[in-house]
Scaffold this motif. Sequence first.
Motif, PDB file in Angstrom:
ATOM      1  N   ARG A 372      16.473 -12.276  10.942  1.00  0.00           N
ATOM      2  CA  ARG A 372      16.049 -11.054  10.262  1.00  0.00           C
ATOM      3  C   ARG A 372      15.137 -11.366   9.087  1.00  0.00           C
ATOM      4  NH1 ARG A 372      21.285  -6.964  10.014  1.00  0.00           N
ATOM      5  NH2 ARG A 372      21.560  -6.737  12.279  1.00  0.00           N
ATOM      6  N   MET A 373      15.515 -12.436   8.344  1.00  0.00           N
ATOM      7  CA  MET A 373      14.647 -12.807   7.224  1.00  0.00           C
ATOM      8  C   MET A 373      13.266 -13.209   7.728  1.00  0.00           C
ATOM      9  SD  MET A 373      17.323 -14.956   4.828  1.00  0.00           S
ATOM     10  CE  MET A 373      16.037 -15.362   3.652  1.00  0.00           C
ATOM     11  N   ARG A 374      13.263 -13.970   8.858  1.00  0.00           N
ATOM     12  CA  ARG A 374      11.975 -14.358   9.420  1.00  0.00           C
ATOM     13  C   ARG A 374      11.207 -13.132   9.915  1.00  0.00           C
ATOM     14  NH1 ARG A 374      13.825 -18.131  12.117  1.00  0.00           N
ATOM     15  NH2 ARG A 374      14.200 -17.061  14.086  1.00  0.00           N
ATOM     16  N   ALA A 375      11.978 -12.217  10.587  1.00  0.00           N
ATOM     17  CA  ALA A 375      11.324 -10.996  11.059  1.00  0.00           C
ATOM     18  C   ALA A 375      10.831 -10.157   9.885  1.00  0.00           C
ATOM     19  CB  ALA A 375      12.296 -10.190  11.921  1.00  0.00           C
ATOM     20  N   LEU A 380       6.644  -8.238   6.574  1.00  0.00           N
ATOM     21  CA  LEU A 380       5.930  -8.130   5.299  1.00  0.00           C
ATOM     22  C   LEU A 380       4.527  -8.710   5.411  1.00  0.00           C
ATOM     23  CD1 LEU A 380       8.784  -9.093   2.790  1.00  0.00           C
ATOM     24  CD2 LEU A 380       7.837  -6.821   3.224  1.00  0.00           C
ATOM     25  N   GLU A 381       4.444  -9.851   6.125  1.00  0.00           N
ATOM     26  CA  GLU A 381       3.122 -10.452   6.299  1.00  0.00           C
ATOM     27  C   GLU A 381       2.218  -9.539   7.123  1.00  0.00           C
ATOM     28  OE1 GLU A 381       0.045 -13.254   6.004  1.00  0.00           O
ATOM     29  OE2 GLU A 381       1.901 -12.930   4.871  1.00  0.00           O
ATOM     30  N   GLN A 383       2.576  -6.305   7.386  1.00  0.00           N
ATOM     31  CA  GLN A 383       2.223  -5.159   6.545  1.00  0.00           C
ATOM     32  C   GLN A 383       1.133  -5.529   5.545  1.00  0.00           C
ATOM     33  OE1 GLN A 383       5.979  -4.030   4.857  1.00  0.00           O
ATOM     34  NE2 GLN A 383       6.551  -2.736   6.607  1.00  0.00           N
ATOM     35  N   ARG A 384       1.261  -6.775   5.010  1.00  0.00           N
ATOM     36  CA  ARG A 384       0.224  -7.205   4.069  1.00  0.00           C
ATOM     37  C   ARG A 384      -1.132  -7.289   4.761  1.00  0.00           C
ATOM     38  NH1 ARG A 384      -2.390 -11.689   2.337  1.00  0.00           N
ATOM     39  NH2 ARG A 384      -1.519 -12.925   4.043  1.00  0.00           N
ATOM     40  N   LEU A 385      -1.104  -7.876   5.981  1.00  0.00           N
ATOM     41  CA  LEU A 385      -2.364  -7.982   6.720  1.00  0.00           C
ATOM     42  C   LEU A 385      -2.886  -6.603   7.106  1.00  0.00           C
ATOM     43  CD1 LEU A 385      -1.564 -11.042   9.031  1.00  0.00           C
ATOM     44  CD2 LEU A 385      -2.960 -11.005   6.956  1.00  0.00           C
ATOM     45  N   GLU A 386      -1.925  -5.725   7.505  1.00  0.00           N
ATOM     46  CA  GLU A 386      -2.357  -4.372   7.850  1.00  0.00           C
ATOM     47  C   GLU A 386      -2.927  -3.659   6.631  1.00  0.00           C
ATOM     48  OE1 GLU A 386       1.020  -2.500   9.501  1.00  0.00           O
ATOM     49  OE2 GLU A 386       0.855  -3.488  11.469  1.00  0.00           O
ATOM     50  N   LYS A 387      -2.271  -3.908   5.476  1.00  0.00           N
ATOM     51  CA  LYS A 387      -2.786  -3.284   4.261  1.00  0.00           C
ATOM     52  C   LYS A 387      -4.165  -3.823   3.921  1.00  0.00           C
ATOM     53  CE  LYS A 387      -1.398  -2.125  -0.447  1.00  0.00           C
ATOM     54  NZ  LYS A 387      -0.348  -2.281  -1.478  1.00  0.00           N
ATOM     55  N   LEU A 388      -4.295  -5.175   4.090  1.00  0.00           N
ATOM     56  CA  LEU A 388      -5.617  -5.757   3.844  1.00  0.00           C
ATOM     57  C   LEU A 388      -6.637  -5.203   4.827  1.00  0.00           C
ATOM     58  CD1 LEU A 388      -4.688  -9.507   3.179  1.00  0.00           C
ATOM     59  CD2 LEU A 388      -5.433  -7.804   1.502  1.00  0.00           C
ATOM     60  N   ALA A 389      -6.176  -5.089   6.108  1.00  0.00           N
ATOM     61  CA  ALA A 389      -7.095  -4.534   7.105  1.00  0.00           C
ATOM     62  C   ALA A 389      -7.440  -3.089   6.784  1.00  0.00           C
ATOM     63  CB  ALA A 389      -6.462  -4.642   8.491  1.00  0.00           C
ATOM     64  N   GLU A 390      -6.393  -2.359   6.315  1.00  0.00           N
ATOM     65  CA  GLU A 390      -6.644  -0.962   5.957  1.00  0.00           C
ATOM     66  C   GLU A 390      -7.607  -0.869   4.775  1.00  0.00           C
ATOM     67  OE1 GLU A 390      -4.129   3.006   4.570  1.00  0.00           O
ATOM     68  OE2 GLU A 390      -3.095   1.129   5.056  1.00  0.00           O
ATOM     69  N   MET A 391      -7.372  -1.753   3.791  1.00  0.00           N
ATOM     70  CA  MET A 391      -8.283  -1.758   2.643  1.00  0.00           C
ATOM     71  C   MET A 391      -9.692  -2.141   3.077  1.00  0.00           C
ATOM     72  SD  MET A 391      -5.771  -3.553  -0.168  1.00  0.00           S
ATOM     73  CE  MET A 391      -7.065  -3.639  -1.391  1.00  0.00           C
ATOM     74  N   GLU A 392      -9.745  -3.138   3.976  1.00  0.00           N
ATOM     75  CA  GLU A 392     -11.061  -3.543   4.470  1.00  0.00           C
ATOM     76  C   GLU A 392     -11.700  -2.413   5.263  1.00  0.00           C
ATOM     77  OE1 GLU A 392     -14.309  -5.951   4.851  1.00  0.00           O
ATOM     78  OE2 GLU A 392     -12.510  -6.248   3.626  1.00  0.00           O
TER      79      GLU A 392
END
Length: 636
Positions: A372-375, A380-381, A383-392
């Motif tokens: 679960r921690m890995r998942a 989170l990673e 989501q971070r990438l999606e957020k970065l992609a969304e920002m981009e």
Amino acid sequence: MSWRMVFVFCLLSLLPPQAVAQEARPAGKSVLLLIPEDTALPAMATLVASLRSSLWEAQDGPITLDVESLDLGWARGPAYTQALHTWYLAKYRERRPDALIAFRSDAIQLALQLRRELWPDIPMVVLSEDERLWEQQPRPEQVAGLWLHYDMRATAELALRLLPGTRRLALVSGSSPWERTQQERMVRELQPLLARRGLEFIDLSNLPLAELLERARTLPDDTTVLTFTFMTDPSGKPFVGREIARMLLSASNRPCFALHETVLGLGFVGGALVSYEAVGQQLGMLTSRVLRGEQEEFLAPLKPAPVDTLKVDARALRRWGIPRDRVPPGVQLAFDEPTLWERYRWWVLGALTISGLQALVAGGLVVERRRRMRAQAELLERQRLEKLAEMEARRTLDQLAHVSRVAALGELTASLAHELNQPLAAILSNAQAARRLLNATPAELDEVREALEDIISDDKRAGEVIHRMRALLKRGEPRQELHSLNDLVREVARLMANDMHLRGATLQLALAPSLPTIQGDGIQLQQVVLNLLINAMDAMTDVPAGQRQLRVHTASPGPGQVELSVQDSGGGIEQSRLALIFEPFYSTKEQGLGMGLSISRSIVEAHGGRLQAENLPGQGALLRCVLPAALTESPP
């Protein structure tokens, strides 16, 4: 003269005649038992208790058992024997038993002498360790007996089965006359076995106690010790056999075997053990038959009594490292107490199973937690990438929107130039007129003042055009602010008014009053309105001038919603292309990029709304934009 004999004579002299010559007992049979040793010894105590119990069970009525301990192992000599004889003559002269029982050959001799003098007609039951007792003298009448065999040979054979590496047999026995007699008999029994197996015999009998213990400590490693009894040492000093057994077992460096069941459990490995409980039962059954008048066959040699059993101590086996598979079939295993592992094996296995299950559950939980921690980390990673992609994507959208605005304003260049030329020309005319008025004599100041006011008004109008253009051309971060949709529409309409006039299009505004405000970036929302109006005018290119009607309508179709609809009077959109007009780079115009409607839809969806197109039969196309109303706090 020994102290025991002195004690007997003193007691006889002190007793009154009525104490010596007792009256006969009331009804009920009585039996007199003569035993060679003290009744406090475990073997004698067990024998007496078993005999008494057996007599009571076999007889129909009450029966009395009188027990006399002769202490023959501790005292010796004719003087002591004569004292006992005198004492019992005095004690039992007027007290006649119904039967007489004697155990062991030395006690049997004294019992026979008493019977001859006191009760020659009563039956007598004997238990002798000498099977040929009657061959040494004429056999008396009314005597029944059994042979108690101390089977040293069977004990030695058992020892050799358990300890096959034995090369020496040591025999331990005491120094009393009876013990020496038994020791000689046992050695004769062992001789064939010693010769057949080639064993060395070590005689540890008739030794002082200290020497016996010292030799027991230093026996060779291939020695097995056989023990009988140890009642006295060569000096005649009496001992308690059970205590001597403990001392011998503590001192001996080799396994010891015995012949008496009463010492099993002290540390002896085992042997052909005589059960004194069985001895008492055999004597009791034989005595009961004699008392009932049954005829017993007097055998010579005596019939053996089945009172010995091959038995070993499981604890001693473990102590000496003797494997259990060496124990011959039929040999009883005493004190076979389970080990801690055997006793608690299932508890331990159950506990281990539960612990194992708990460990598995804990391990599973740890693995699951790590998974679960890995998942979660992956989520989170992601989501971070999606957020970065969304920002981009937003940055890209902003860039495309900016490019689209620039392109749209480029299409309005002629209109904007005309829009600026009008106030600039008016400013120039008013400035020239003001100069002439100032040069006139007298100067017409009121006219000059009016000209200057017109210049200021035209300058403001030109400034507003430039301000609107700069706002649309400006590139910056989106700002979430409250806006009126009607005001945004009016701003864009003023910006495009001259272009519409040049294109021969008529704009009709149907703006609903009291619309809820919307929240978002004003520049992006104006761009949506601008793109929709430009797209509508482009759709009416084939419509004759004067018939180009553009209708802009705002409304609130439902709670929390604001709608903008733009309808043109063109030929509409082909049904097959209706779903494609919002796709990037799709355009029906030769010079178009195909990004206007796509960017507009992205902006609307980013603001939580939707943009859709539909055909109105015979009335052109309708583009409908629905946006959520801003959430405002209710007044208190």
